[in-house]
Design a protein around this motif. Structure first.
Motif, mmCIF file in Angstrom:
data_model
loop_
_atom_site.group_PDB
_atom_site.id
_atom_site.type_symbol
_atom_site.label_atom_id
_atom_site.label_comp_id
_atom_site.label_asym_id
_atom_site.label_seq_id
_atom_site.Cartn_x
_atom_site.Cartn_y
_atom_site.Cartn_z
ATOM 1 N N ALA A 46 0.790 -1.229 0.139
ATOM 2 C CA ALA A 46 0.130 0.047 0.009
ATOM 3 C C ALA A 46 0.952 1.179 -0.128
ATOM 4 N N TRP A 47 2.036 1.261 0.654
ATOM 5 C CA TRP A 47 2.936 2.273 0.685
ATOM 6 C C TRP A 47 3.352 2.719 -0.721
ATOM 7 N N VAL A 143 -5.821 3.124 -7.495
ATOM 8 C CA VAL A 143 -7.030 3.111 -6.282
ATOM 9 C C VAL A 143 -7.653 1.647 -6.440
ATOM 10 N N GLY A 144 -7.914 1.277 -7.650
ATOM 11 C CA GLY A 144 -8.220 -0.245 -7.894
ATOM 12 C C GLY A 144 -7.087 -1.222 -7.339
ATOM 13 N N GLN A 145 -5.799 -0.932 -7.648
ATOM 14 C CA GLN A 145 -4.877 -2.089 -6.995
ATOM 15 C C GLN A 145 -4.982 -1.832 -5.540
ATOM 16 N N LEU A 146 -5.056 -0.600 -4.900
ATOM 17 C CA LEU A 146 -5.151 -0.388 -3.432
ATOM 18 C C LEU A 146 -6.488 -1.427 -2.878
ATOM 19 N N VAL A 147 -7.350 -1.242 -3.338
ATOM 20 C CA VAL A 147 -8.481 -2.191 -3.048
ATOM 21 C C VAL A 147 -8.297 -3.707 -3.194
ATOM 22 N N ARG A 151 -8.071 -6.221 -0.273
ATOM 23 C CA ARG A 151 -8.668 -7.614 -0.054
ATOM 24 C C ARG A 151 -8.076 -8.738 0.129
ATOM 25 N N ALA A 152 -6.622 -8.786 -0.715
ATOM 26 C CA ALA A 152 -5.610 -9.847 -0.137
ATOM 27 C C ALA A 152 -5.360 -9.894 0.894
ATOM 28 N N ALA A 157 -13.548 -3.819 3.603
ATOM 29 C CA ALA A 157 -15.049 -4.100 4.318
ATOM 30 C C ALA A 157 -15.841 -3.623 3.146
ATOM 31 N N GLY A 158 -15.440 -3.020 2.045
ATOM 32 C CA GLY A 158 -16.088 -2.246 1.243
ATOM 33 C C GLY A 158 -16.777 -3.131 0.072
#
Length: 158
Positions: A46-47, A143-147, A151-152, A157-158
């Motif tokens: 994420a960083w 942002v999609g990659q962050l989501v 998940r991984a 929780a979204g």
């Protein structure tokens, strides 16, 4: 489409929320212990994604507004050297910088003195519209990659 309507659409698209999670939704509540973790099979932490969004967005904004803009030496300069944030303060500063530069891009898009179709004087053919769309598209992708990363890691929780 009128100029005003186009500018309003650009402002909305820069928020990255119309059809998917927003930047703020993708980062809010991510535990500090997971910010530097790359999940199995994943490419980035994420960083790394946060910093890449920040660095790239700032670079594009600088290109748009700074006549003395200097291009980064290599694509590698768009990524942080470490998977882990150096501190909680660094994470917070990066998030704040993404928000600040996004607001500046929205201000640029809304500025009626800026001809969105004009070539950026110190560029090589790029228009302001192209660069604004590039920020929106690039940000949405990561942002999609962050989501997906969250998940991984079992932290979405979204």
């Amino acid at each position: 489409m009128s100029d005003q309507a186009l500018r309003a659409h650009l402002g909305r698209i820069l928020d990255w929320e119309d059809a998917h999670a927003s930047f703020d939704q993708a980062i809010v509540g991510l535990p500090a212990r997971l910010r530097g973790v790359t999940p199995p099979g994943g490419a980035h932490s994420a960083w790394k994604l946060l910093e890449h969004i920040r660095i790239a967005q700032h670079d594009i904004l600088d290109f748009c507004v700074n006549p003395d803009y200097v291009e980064l030496p290599s694509m590698a300069d768009l990524w942080p050297p470490s998977a882990r944030p150096p501190s909680a303060r660094a994470w917070s500063a990066s998030v704040a910088a993404v928000r600040r530069d996004r607001a500046a891009m929205k201000k640029l898009a809304a500025n009626r003195k800026v001809d969105l179709f004009a070539r950026i004087p110190h560029g090589s053919g790029q228009t302001y519209l192209r660069e604004i769309l590039l920020v929106a598209d690039h940000g949405a992708y990561h942002v999609g990659q962050l989501v997906a990363l969250r998940r991984a890691l079992g932290a979405w929780a979204g």
